[in-house]
Design a protein around this motif. Structure first.
Motif, PDB file in Angstrom:
ATOM      1  N   THR A 137      20.428 -21.993 -10.552  1.00 34.20           N
ATOM      2  CA  THR A 137      19.865 -23.420 -11.102  1.00 34.20           C
ATOM      3  C   THR A 137      20.321 -24.462 -10.652  1.00 34.20           C
ATOM      4  O   THR A 137      19.818 -25.603 -10.529  1.00 34.20           O
ATOM      5  N   GLY A 138      21.556 -24.619 -10.070  1.00 35.68           N
ATOM      6  CA  GLY A 138      22.285 -25.751  -9.678  1.00 35.68           C
ATOM      7  C   GLY A 138      22.847 -26.667 -10.813  1.00 35.68           C
ATOM      8  O   GLY A 138      23.671 -27.672 -10.657  1.00 35.68           O
ATOM      9  N   ALA A 139      22.804 -25.911 -12.061  1.00 37.90           N
ATOM     10  CA  ALA A 139      23.519 -26.966 -13.266  1.00 37.90           C
ATOM     11  C   ALA A 139      25.090 -27.118 -13.247  1.00 37.90           C
ATOM     12  O   ALA A 139      25.548 -26.015 -12.657  1.00 37.90           O
ATOM     13  N   THR A 140      25.358 -28.090 -13.810  1.00 41.58           N
ATOM     14  CA  THR A 140      26.861 -28.044 -13.747  1.00 41.58           C
ATOM     15  C   THR A 140      27.090 -28.842 -15.184  1.00 41.58           C
ATOM     16  O   THR A 140      26.161 -28.912 -15.844  1.00 41.58           O
ATOM     17  N   GLY A 141      28.333 -28.830 -15.431  1.00 38.91           N
ATOM     18  CA  GLY A 141      28.878 -29.097 -16.809  1.00 38.91           C
ATOM     19  C   GLY A 141      29.000 -28.003 -17.870  1.00 38.91           C
ATOM     20  O   GLY A 141      29.459 -28.241 -18.828  1.00 38.91           O
ATOM     21  N   THR A 142      28.477 -26.913 -17.658  1.00 36.45           N
ATOM     22  CA  THR A 142      28.600 -25.594 -18.728  1.00 36.45           C
ATOM     23  C   THR A 142      29.784 -24.506 -18.118  1.00 36.45           C
ATOM     24  O   THR A 142      30.254 -24.786 -17.059  1.00 36.45           O
ATOM     25  N   ALA A 143      30.303 -23.990 -19.244  1.00 38.76           N
ATOM     26  CA  ALA A 143      31.339 -23.254 -18.872  1.00 38.76           C
ATOM     27  C   ALA A 143      31.202 -22.284 -17.798  1.00 38.76           C
ATOM     28  O   ALA A 143      32.074 -21.694 -17.044  1.00 38.76           O
ATOM     29  N   ASP A 144      30.044 -21.848 -17.636  1.00 33.91           N
ATOM     30  CA  ASP A 144      29.580 -20.887 -16.744  1.00 33.91           C
ATOM     31  C   ASP A 144      28.668 -21.148 -15.647  1.00 33.91           C
ATOM     32  O   ASP A 144      28.225 -20.330 -14.666  1.00 33.91           O
ATOM     33  N   SER A 145      28.947 -22.523 -15.441  1.00 31.97           N
ATOM     34  CA  SER A 145      28.172 -23.026 -13.954  1.00 31.97           C
ATOM     35  C   SER A 145      28.836 -22.575 -12.878  1.00 31.97           C
ATOM     36  O   SER A 145      28.317 -22.707 -11.688  1.00 31.97           O
ATOM     37  N   TYR A 157      24.699 -16.998  -8.752  1.00 36.12           N
ATOM     38  CA  TYR A 157      24.223 -15.776  -9.800  1.00 36.12           C
ATOM     39  C   TYR A 157      23.169 -16.325 -10.695  1.00 36.12           C
ATOM     40  O   TYR A 157      23.025 -17.492 -10.679  1.00 36.12           O
ATOM     41  N   GLY A 158      22.317 -15.599 -11.242  1.00 40.58           N
ATOM     42  CA  GLY A 158      21.413 -16.069 -12.335  1.00 40.58           C
ATOM     43  C   GLY A 158      20.017 -15.338 -12.258  1.00 40.58           C
ATOM     44  O   GLY A 158      19.907 -14.469 -11.530  1.00 40.58           O
ATOM     45  N   ASP A 159      19.360 -16.044 -12.903  1.00 35.45           N
ATOM     46  CA  ASP A 159      18.076 -15.183 -13.266  1.00 35.45           C
ATOM     47  C   ASP A 159      17.218 -15.351 -11.777  1.00 35.45           C
ATOM     48  O   ASP A 159      16.386 -14.412 -11.646  1.00 35.45           O
ATOM     49  N   THR A 160      17.258 -16.305 -11.002  1.00 37.74           N
ATOM     50  CA  THR A 160      16.534 -16.469  -9.796  1.00 37.74           C
ATOM     51  C   THR A 160      16.636 -15.386  -8.750  1.00 37.74           C
ATOM     52  O   THR A 160      16.213 -14.811  -8.187  1.00 37.74           O
ATOM     53  N   CYS A 161      18.295 -15.244  -8.796  1.00 36.71           N
ATOM     54  CA  CYS A 161      18.895 -14.336  -7.755  1.00 36.71           C
ATOM     55  C   CYS A 161      18.916 -13.010  -8.159  1.00 36.71           C
ATOM     56  O   CYS A 161      19.192 -11.971  -7.506  1.00 36.71           O
ATOM     57  N   GLN A 162      18.797 -12.569  -9.671  1.00 37.34           N
ATOM     58  CA  GLN A 162      19.260 -11.245 -10.100  1.00 37.34           C
ATOM     59  C   GLN A 162      18.182 -10.938 -10.815  1.00 37.34           C
ATOM     60  O   GLN A 162      18.222  -9.962 -11.891  1.00 37.34           O
ATOM     61  N   GLY A 163      16.932 -11.666 -11.009  1.00 32.97           N
ATOM     62  CA  GLY A 163      15.997 -11.319 -12.135  1.00 32.97           C
ATOM     63  C   GLY A 163      15.151 -10.174 -11.862  1.00 32.97           C
ATOM     64  O   GLY A 163      15.318  -9.523 -10.747  1.00 32.97           O
ATOM     65  N   ALA A 164      14.178  -9.780 -12.683  1.00 34.11           N
ATOM     66  CA  ALA A 164      13.543  -8.322 -12.486  1.00 34.11           C
ATOM     67  C   ALA A 164      12.524  -8.573 -11.261  1.00 34.11           C
ATOM     68  O   ALA A 164      12.522  -7.368 -10.905  1.00 34.11           O
ATOM     69  N   GLY A 165      12.330  -9.496 -10.665  1.00 34.32           N
ATOM     70  CA  GLY A 165      11.374  -9.686  -9.515  1.00 34.32           C
ATOM     71  C   GLY A 165      12.229  -9.422  -8.226  1.00 34.32           C
ATOM     72  O   GLY A 165      11.696  -9.415  -7.141  1.00 34.32           O
ATOM     73  N   THR A 166      13.623  -9.306  -8.109  1.00 33.96           N
ATOM     74  CA  THR A 166      14.212  -9.502  -7.034  1.00 33.96           C
ATOM     75  C   THR A 166      15.161  -7.862  -6.913  1.00 33.96           C
ATOM     76  O   THR A 166      15.325  -7.307  -7.912  1.00 33.96           O
ATOM     77  N   PRO A 167      15.467  -7.377  -5.783  1.00 36.47           N
ATOM     78  CA  PRO A 167      16.209  -6.273  -5.526  1.00 36.47           C
ATOM     79  C   PRO A 167      17.649  -6.358  -5.894  1.00 36.47           C
ATOM     80  O   PRO A 167      18.131  -5.242  -6.166  1.00 36.47           O
ATOM     81  N   VAL A 194       2.287 -17.781   0.127  1.00 40.06           N
ATOM     82  CA  VAL A 194       3.728 -17.700   0.785  1.00 40.06           C
ATOM     83  C   VAL A 194       4.825 -18.169  -0.288  1.00 40.06           C
ATOM     84  O   VAL A 194       4.885 -19.185  -0.729  1.00 40.06           O
ATOM     85  N   PHE A 195       5.735 -17.120  -0.493  1.00 44.12           N
ATOM     86  CA  PHE A 195       6.801 -17.328  -1.593  1.00 44.12           C
ATOM     87  C   PHE A 195       8.033 -18.100  -0.613  1.00 44.12           C
ATOM     88  O   PHE A 195       8.364 -17.928   0.427  1.00 44.12           O
ATOM     89  N   PRO A 196       8.763 -19.120  -1.230  1.00 47.15           N
ATOM     90  CA  PRO A 196      10.044 -19.866  -0.633  1.00 47.15           C
ATOM     91  C   PRO A 196      11.077 -18.752  -0.624  1.00 47.15           C
ATOM     92  O   PRO A 196      11.256 -17.657  -1.267  1.00 47.15           O
ATOM     93  N   VAL A 197      11.997 -19.035   0.515  1.00 48.76           N
ATOM     94  CA  VAL A 197      13.050 -18.434   0.668  1.00 48.76           C
ATOM     95  C   VAL A 197      14.128 -18.872  -0.085  1.00 48.76           C
ATOM     96  O   VAL A 197      14.296 -20.252  -0.029  1.00 48.76           O
ATOM     97  N   ILE A 198      14.865 -18.008  -0.826  1.00 49.88           N
ATOM     98  CA  ILE A 198      16.069 -18.282  -1.726  1.00 49.88           C
ATOM     99  C   ILE A 198      17.170 -17.787  -1.107  1.00 49.88           C
ATOM    100  O   ILE A 198      17.385 -16.547  -0.948  1.00 49.88           O
ATOM    101  N   ASP A 199      18.117 -18.689  -0.880  1.00 50.48           N
ATOM    102  CA  ASP A 199      19.643 -18.376  -0.373  1.00 50.48           C
ATOM    103  C   ASP A 199      20.332 -17.881  -1.587  1.00 50.48           C
ATOM    104  O   ASP A 199      20.854 -18.842  -2.291  1.00 50.48           O
ATOM    105  N   CYS A 200      20.747 -16.709  -1.983  1.00 51.52           N
ATOM    106  CA  CYS A 200      21.447 -16.182  -3.139  1.00 51.52           C
ATOM    107  C   CYS A 200      22.857 -16.187  -2.672  1.00 51.52           C
ATOM    108  O   CYS A 200      23.721 -15.646  -3.542  1.00 51.52           O
ATOM    109  N   VAL A 201      23.424 -16.333  -1.519  1.00 51.74           N
ATOM    110  CA  VAL A 201      24.801 -16.000  -1.188  1.00 51.74           C
ATOM    111  C   VAL A 201      25.580 -16.985  -2.041  1.00 51.74           C
ATOM    112  O   VAL A 201      25.641 -18.231  -1.904  1.00 51.74           O
ATOM    113  N   GLY A 202      26.613 -16.552  -2.638  1.00 46.98           N
ATOM    114  CA  GLY A 202      27.669 -17.189  -3.444  1.00 46.98           C
ATOM    115  C   GLY A 202      26.894 -17.751  -5.033  1.00 46.98           C
ATOM    116  O   GLY A 202      27.470 -18.609  -5.342  1.00 46.98           O
TER     117      GLY A 202
END
Length: 139
Positions: free
Chosen positions: A60-68, A11-21, A1-9
Protein backbone atom coordinates in the motif's frame (compact mmCIF):
# COMPACT_ATOMS: atom_id res chain seq x y z
CA UNK A 1 -8.39 -3.18 -18.59
CA UNK A 2 -6.83 -3.85 -15.20
CA UNK A 3 -3.73 -1.91 -14.11
CA UNK A 4 -0.39 -3.72 -13.99
CA UNK A 5 0.87 -4.04 -10.42
CA UNK A 6 4.58 -4.58 -9.76
CA UNK A 7 4.74 -6.81 -6.67
CA UNK A 8 8.50 -7.43 -6.63
CA UNK A 9 9.78 -6.59 -3.16
CA UNK A 10 6.28 -6.17 -1.72
CA UNK A 11 3.66 -8.00 0.31
CA UNK A 12 0.06 -7.29 1.29
CA UNK A 13 -3.54 -7.68 0.18
CA UNK A 14 -2.99 -6.28 -3.31
CA UNK A 15 -0.08 -8.57 -4.10
CA UNK A 16 -1.28 -11.72 -2.26
CA UNK A 17 -5.02 -11.27 -2.15
CA UNK A 18 -7.67 -13.78 -3.15
CA UNK A 19 -7.76 -12.52 -6.75
CA UNK A 20 -4.07 -13.07 -7.48
CA UNK A 21 -2.15 -16.30 -8.11
CA UNK A 22 0.73 -15.41 -5.74
CA UNK A 23 0.64 -17.15 -2.37
CA UNK A 24 3.75 -15.69 -0.74
CA UNK A 25 5.77 -12.48 -0.83
CA UNK A 26 8.14 -11.89 -3.75
CA UNK A 27 11.44 -10.33 -2.66
CA UNK A 28 13.81 -8.64 -5.09
CA UNK A 29 16.45 -11.21 -4.09
CA UNK A 30 16.23 -14.67 -2.57
CA UNK A 31 18.77 -17.48 -2.55
CA UNK A 32 19.93 -20.71 -0.97
CA UNK A 33 23.64 -21.50 -0.76
CA UNK A 34 24.95 -24.91 0.32
CA UNK A 35 28.49 -26.08 1.02
CA UNK A 36 29.31 -29.74 1.61
CA UNK A 37 32.57 -31.15 2.94
CA UNK A 38 33.54 -34.74 2.20
CA UNK A 39 35.61 -35.48 5.31
CA UNK A 40 38.72 -37.68 5.25
CA UNK A 41 36.67 -40.38 7.00
CA UNK A 42 35.13 -42.54 4.26
CA UNK A 43 31.37 -41.93 3.93
CA UNK A 44 31.15 -38.92 6.29
CA UNK A 45 29.85 -35.59 4.97
CA UNK A 46 29.01 -32.30 6.67
CA UNK A 47 26.97 -29.48 5.11
CA UNK A 48 25.97 -25.92 5.91
CA UNK A 49 23.08 -24.09 4.21
CA UNK A 50 22.41 -20.36 4.07
CA UNK A 51 18.87 -19.31 3.16
CA UNK A 52 18.40 -15.61 2.42
CA UNK A 53 15.02 -13.89 1.96
CA UNK A 54 15.16 -10.25 0.86
CA UNK A 55 13.45 -7.33 2.59
CA UNK A 56 9.84 -6.45 1.71
CA UNK A 57 7.67 -3.32 1.81
CA UNK A 58 3.93 -3.29 2.29
CA UNK A 59 2.18 -2.93 -1.09
CA UNK A 60 0.00 0.00 0.00
CA UNK A 61 3.03 2.27 0.34
CA UNK A 62 2.15 3.01 3.98
CA UNK A 63 5.00 3.97 6.28
CA UNK A 64 5.35 4.50 9.99
CA UNK A 65 3.98 1.14 11.16
CA UNK A 66 6.04 -1.72 12.56
CA UNK A 67 5.24 -3.93 9.57
CA UNK A 68 5.53 -1.35 6.76
CA UNK A 69 8.97 -2.83 6.00
CA UNK A 70 9.90 -6.44 6.75
CA UNK A 71 13.67 -6.88 7.14
CA UNK A 72 15.72 -9.41 5.21
CA UNK A 73 15.95 -12.81 6.89
CA UNK A 74 18.96 -15.13 7.06
CA UNK A 75 18.59 -18.75 8.13
CA UNK A 76 21.49 -21.16 8.65
CA UNK A 77 21.23 -24.95 8.73
CA UNK A 78 23.76 -27.68 9.57
CA UNK A 79 23.56 -31.31 8.56
CA UNK A 80 25.71 -34.39 8.37
CA UNK A 81 25.47 -37.86 6.93
CA UNK A 82 27.39 -41.08 7.21
CA UNK A 83 27.13 -43.91 4.69
CA UNK A 84 28.12 -47.32 5.97
CA UNK A 85 28.78 -50.30 3.67
CA UNK A 86 26.93 -48.54 0.80
CA UNK A 87 23.66 -49.87 2.24
CA UNK A 88 22.97 -47.61 5.21
CA UNK A 89 22.93 -43.83 5.41
CA UNK A 90 22.49 -42.04 8.72
CA UNK A 91 21.49 -38.34 8.64
CA UNK A 92 21.25 -35.72 11.36
CA UNK A 93 20.85 -31.97 11.25
CA UNK A 94 19.64 -28.74 12.76
CA UNK A 95 17.62 -26.24 10.74
CA UNK A 96 17.52 -22.57 11.75
CA UNK A 97 20.42 -23.07 14.18
CA UNK A 98 20.19 -19.49 15.53
CA UNK A 99 16.41 -19.85 16.16
CA UNK A 100 15.58 -16.76 14.09
CA UNK A 101 11.94 -15.71 14.52
CA UNK A 102 9.89 -14.71 11.46
CA UNK A 103 8.78 -11.08 11.22
CA UNK A 104 5.39 -10.32 12.74
CA UNK A 105 2.84 -8.88 10.35
CA UNK A 106 -0.15 -6.90 11.58
CA UNK A 107 -3.62 -8.24 10.84
CA UNK A 108 -4.39 -5.19 8.70
CA UNK A 109 -1.60 -6.01 6.22
CA UNK A 110 -1.68 -9.80 6.37
CA UNK A 111 -3.80 -11.37 3.67
CA UNK A 112 -6.20 -13.74 5.37
CA UNK A 113 -5.99 -16.13 2.41
CA UNK A 114 -2.26 -16.93 2.75
CA UNK A 115 -1.16 -15.52 6.12
CA UNK A 116 -1.28 -17.51 9.33
CA UNK A 117 -0.13 -16.71 12.84
CA UNK A 118 0.72 -13.11 11.90
CA UNK A 119 3.38 -14.17 9.40
CA UNK A 120 3.76 -16.09 6.13
CA UNK A 121 4.67 -19.63 7.29
CA UNK A 122 5.09 -20.85 3.71
CA UNK A 123 7.79 -18.20 3.20
CA UNK A 124 9.50 -17.67 6.57
CA UNK A 125 10.77 -20.36 8.94
CA UNK A 126 7.85 -20.22 11.38
CA UNK A 127 8.84 -23.38 13.30
CA UNK A 128 12.08 -21.96 14.67
CA UNK A 129 15.03 -24.24 15.36
CA UNK A 130 14.41 -27.93 14.87
CA UNK A 131 16.48 -31.09 14.88
CA UNK A 132 16.01 -34.00 12.52
CA UNK A 133 17.50 -37.43 11.97
CA UNK A 134 16.91 -40.30 9.63
CA UNK A 135 18.17 -43.62 8.36
CA UNK A 136 18.00 -45.06 4.86
CA UNK A 137 18.59 -48.78 4.33
CA UNK A 138 19.01 -50.46 0.93
CA UNK A 139 18.28 -54.17 0.65
Amino acid sequence: VFPVIDCVGKYGDTCQGAGTPMTSPMPSWRHKFRMTWDTPLEGLQASVDWRYLGALNVDTGATGTADSRLPAQNYFDLSGSYTWRDNYTFRVGINNIFDKDPPIIGSGERPSVVGNGNTFPQYYDALGRYVFMGVTAKF
